[in-house]
Write an enzyme that holds these catalytic residues in place. Structure first.
Site, PDB file in Angstrom:
ATOM      1  N   GLU A 135       0.656  -1.338   0.076  1.00 19.96           N
ATOM      2  CA  GLU A 135      -0.081  -0.118   0.037  1.00 19.96           C
ATOM      3  C   GLU A 135       0.952   1.124  -0.061  1.00 19.96           C
ATOM      4  O   GLU A 135       1.524   1.486   0.894  1.00 19.96           O
ATOM      5  CB  GLU A 135      -0.644  -0.018   1.230  1.00 19.96           C
ATOM      6  CG  GLU A 135      -1.556   1.095   1.490  1.00 19.96           C
ATOM      7  CD  GLU A 135      -2.294   1.271   2.794  1.00 19.96           C
ATOM      8  OE1 GLU A 135      -2.805   2.457   3.036  1.00 19.96           O
ATOM      9  OE2 GLU A 135      -2.393   0.242   3.735  1.00 19.96           O
ATOM     10  N   ASP A 192      -1.434  -1.304   5.627  1.00 21.74           N
ATOM     11  CA  ASP A 192      -1.460  -0.859   7.008  1.00 21.74           C
ATOM     12  C   ASP A 192      -2.267  -1.409   7.992  1.00 21.74           C
ATOM     13  O   ASP A 192      -3.213  -1.672   7.654  1.00 21.74           O
ATOM     14  CB  ASP A 192      -1.602   0.779   6.857  1.00 21.74           C
ATOM     15  CG  ASP A 192      -0.421   1.746   6.353  1.00 21.74           C
ATOM     16  OD1 ASP A 192       0.465   0.997   6.062  1.00 21.74           O
ATOM     17  OD2 ASP A 192      -0.861   2.595   5.710  1.00 21.74           O
ATOM     18  N   ASP A 213      -4.523  -0.061   9.908  1.00 22.59           N
ATOM     19  CA  ASP A 213      -5.648   0.882  10.553  1.00 22.59           C
ATOM     20  C   ASP A 213      -6.815   0.486   9.492  1.00 22.59           C
ATOM     21  O   ASP A 213      -6.885  -0.512   8.761  1.00 22.59           O
ATOM     22  CB  ASP A 213      -5.106   2.415  10.310  1.00 22.59           C
ATOM     23  CG  ASP A 213      -4.879   2.640   8.768  1.00 22.59           C
ATOM     24  OD1 ASP A 213      -5.221   1.522   8.005  1.00 22.59           O
ATOM     25  OD2 ASP A 213      -4.188   3.832   8.564  1.00 22.59           O
ATOM     26  N   ASP A 244      -8.220   2.075   6.989  1.00 24.41           N
ATOM     27  CA  ASP A 244      -8.044   2.374   5.780  1.00 24.41           C
ATOM     28  C   ASP A 244      -7.291   1.034   5.057  1.00 24.41           C
ATOM     29  O   ASP A 244      -7.515   0.496   4.108  1.00 24.41           O
ATOM     30  CB  ASP A 244      -7.406   3.351   5.336  1.00 24.41           C
ATOM     31  CG  ASP A 244      -8.109   4.694   5.220  1.00 24.41           C
ATOM     32  OD1 ASP A 244      -9.406   4.724   5.171  1.00 24.41           O
ATOM     33  OD2 ASP A 244      -7.520   5.828   5.580  1.00 24.41           O
TER      34      ASP A 244
END
Length: 691
Positions: A470, A543, A545, A547
């Protein structure tokens, strides 16, 4: 050892009546495992369904008892209890003891039925240790019991109770009075464990699927299943008034391109069949048959074909002449429509093939004909030749009328369907043209691979790994952290296309999706070739998180829909980067220790353990929001180095359940997703939201 070649009439063995069934059960029910056991149950249930199909009764109850028996109850006309003149036996005994006997040969009792051979009930009886039947008819309840096909009396309620066969004449017992106006049949039997394997068992899931399917095919029929084998009995009920249109919608795994279209019609044909005369002789007679065709079709954006075919509500999983006619009709109409719109669709000289048309199709095909010809008692293949042309004619006529419709919705959906089948054809042609280039290459050997791919040096597919990373910031760190011998990197920018909502052409024209498919090198959808994949492992590295989780879900949706064999082979993984880095400080010259934790719970457990040991740690504790916050050494240690990383393998244990979850999370229907978010919000770790 003396071998004799003598072979005369006295060597022949004649198996009378139901002895033949017990000697060769596989000939009648296919096998003696769970599949054969379930087939016996279908034979009994289908008799009740045939009654409902003829308008007699709308309720069937199936009970799985805790003693291993199964019971089927209906509220139909009830098996005849009067004496059959040729045998001198009651109708109940004829049905359960005589092969090729029943009410479905002459056409007088049933216009169309699933039981055609007259062996269903008698075969089940022959393969049962005990079978009890009760019939409500004309205000009376009649009963009869059988032991391995032989009528008689049991001294008790268990299958191993003492049994006394009838000696001179069998007797249909009058058990009592039935309520006024009530008719029906109740059959309970215990499968014979001398015949069936020890592990053969009734499968509740399979039974529920069959009941649901039958309820779709016979609108208004209610089928209740009660499993009494557990401490808390489970009861489910199925009833659908929408018929096969509702069935097609239920089967469809994807977002629709067209509404569910109904294609219905009839046709007649003549065939010569032996007809039983009053004298008892059989004479070949030419009879005219009517074949009713009813089909529900619906195309979606996917490439999988979900098709079910039935003859008189009996499933034909291996197809037959009706399936051949259906596919021939589809091919004829869609080829004609594409040729007529060739300039608009930019087709060129390529021709549609069957797979192009069937991609994304959900269809339920039903035909009703008297005395269909099946290949074998298991009725998996229809063999009546004339049905092929009748079904093809109905499909051709009805589908052509749909394409010629002037209604706005019909015109729009017909146009979208043509675009879909043409895009499938183009994808197939393109895959064939590039098949030779779909082999293991690195970026130096092939300029066709995306420039942003950071390939590895090894050409060993089994050893190589592709990290889908990403963002460019994480890519820079990953370049330094990777082992360039066998680890390749492909960065993606932001969130890729949600392919659960998009069409095939939209997916292929999306730069990020196209890059992933191109780099893996095995094609997509129907043309996917697992052996051509350029990497042994595909690792999604996003990541830790919200997102990152969303991006991972989008990527998994792409793999699930268009490269599913990679998931089924266990070659897709999700990297598990740490959430926290705790530096434990040691006194004196002893170097500090770095410990990574992967959840809030794990962090709190670690801190409690350190406190108990009187150890100090460096404050503040680092909380990683993204991969870009790590340096190369940290990323290698925690996420990329094979000796210390943690990977989560993505598996598809239940494809249908997974498909449902993907549709919930990523599909067009907003309301169910909103409800899911609201219900699950209480379980969210708020610290993971990067806000």
């Amino acid at each position: 050892m003396i071998v004799t070649s003598e072979y005369s009439a006295h060597h022949l063995q004649v198996l009378e009546g139901l002895e033949a069934v017990r000697k060769r059960p596989g000939m009648y029910i296919g096998s003696t495992d769970s599949r054969g056991l379930m087939h016996c149950l279908w034979e009994i249930i289908d008799n009740s369904v045939d009654e409902a199909l003829g308008g007699h009764g709308s309720h069937i109850e199936i009970i799985l008892h805790d003693d291993g028996s199964v019971e089927v109850r209906d509220r139909a006309r009830g098996i005849p209890v009067d004496i059959e003149p040729r045998t001198g036996l009651s109708g109940v005994e004829v049905v359960f003891t005589k092969l090729h006997a029943g009410g479905k040969f002459g056409g007088g009792s049933y216009a169309a039925s699933g039981g055609l051979h007259g062996v269903g009930a008698s075969v089940v009886n022959a393969l049962s240790e005990r079978l009890d039947v009760e019939v409500d008819r004309a205000g009376k309840t009649w009963a009869m019991s059988f032991h391995r096909g032989e009528p008689g009396n049991f001294d008790g309620n268990a299958p191993d109770s003492p049994f006394t066969p009838f000696e001179n004449a069998s007797e249909l017992k009058l058990k009592g009075r039935a309520p006024k106006g009530v008719t029906g049949t109740r059959i309970r039997y215990w499968a014979d464990r001398q015949i069936f394997t020890k592990d053969a068992a009734f499968t509740l899931t399979e039974l529920e699927q069959r009941a649901r399917q039958t309820a779709f095919l016979v609108p208004g029929l209610e089928i209740v299943i009660r499993d009494a084998r557990t401490d808390e009995p489970i009861e489910t009920s199925y009833r659908y008034d929408g018929g096969i249109s509702e069935f097609a919608e239920f089967l469809a795994p994807d977002t629709s391109v067209t509404d569910t279209w109904r294609l219905s019609g009839t046709g007649t044909f003549k065939e010569t069949v032996p007809v039983l005369q009053p004298s008892g002789a059989m004479f070949p007679t030419e009879v005219e048959r009517e074949c009713e065709v009813d089909i529900a079709v619906r195309w979606g954006i996917g490439y999988e074909t979900t098709s079910r075919s039935f003859v008189n509500i009996i499933a034909t999983p291996k197809g037959g002449t009706h399936q051949q006619g259906f596919e021939a009709g589809l091919m004829k109409v869609l080829r004609t429509q594409v040729e007529q719109n060739a300039r608009k669709l930019k087709v060129g000289n390529d021709k549609l093939e069957k797979d192009d048309i069937l991609a994304g199709l959900s269809a339920v095909l039903t035909v009703r004909i008297p005395e269909p010809q099946f290949e074998g008692q298991t009725k998996e293949v229809l063999g009546t030749p004339a049905v092929r042309q009748i079904v093809a004619n109905v499909v051709t006529r009805e589908l052509t009328a749909r394409f010629a419709s002037t209604k706005r919705d019909d015109k729009a959906q017909a146009s979208q369907l043509l675009e879909k089948v043409v895009s499938e054809m183009k994808a197939r042609v393109s895959a064939r043209a590039h098949k030779e280039t779909q082999r293991r290459k690195n970026a130096l050997e092939s300029s066709s691979l995306p420039a942003k791919l950071v390939d590895c040096r090894s050409s060993d597919v089994a050893e190589s790994e592709l990290f889908i990373v990403e963002g460019d910031s994480a890519l820079g760190t990953a370049k330094l952290a990777r082992n360039s011998e066998y680890q390749a990197l492909l960065p993606i920018r932001g969130k890729i296309l949600n392919v659960q909502k998009a069409s095939v052409s939209d997916m292929l024209s999306n730069a990020e999706c196209a890059s992933i498919i191109q780099v893996i090198g095995a094609g997509s959808g129907r043309s996917f070739d697992l052996s051509a994949a350029r990497y042994g492992k595909i690792i999604l590295m996003s990541d830790a998180d919200v997102d990152g989780a969303h991006i991972r879900t989008l990527l998994l949706t792409l793999f699930f829909r268009y490269m599913r064999p990679l998931i089924e082979e266990g070659r897709v993984f999700a990297a598990v980067p740490p959430l926290h880095r705790v530096i434990v400080m040691h006194p004196g010259s002893k170097p500090n220790e770095t410990i990574y934790t992967y959840s809030e719970k794990e962090l709190q457990t670690l801190l409690a353990k350190l406190t108990k040991s009187n150890k100090r740690w460096q404050e503040p504790i680092q909380r990683y929001k993204g991969l870009g916050e790590m340096d190369a050494e940290q990323l290698a240690t925690t996420t990329m180095d094979r000796s210390g990383r943690l990977l989560r393998r993505v598996r598809v244990d239940d494809a249908e359940a997974s498909s449902t979850v993907f549709e919930l999370l990523m599909g067009n229907e907003v309301a169910p997703r909103r409800e899911f978010i609201i219900d699950a919000s209480g379980r969210l770790e708020r610290g993971r939201i990067d806000a």
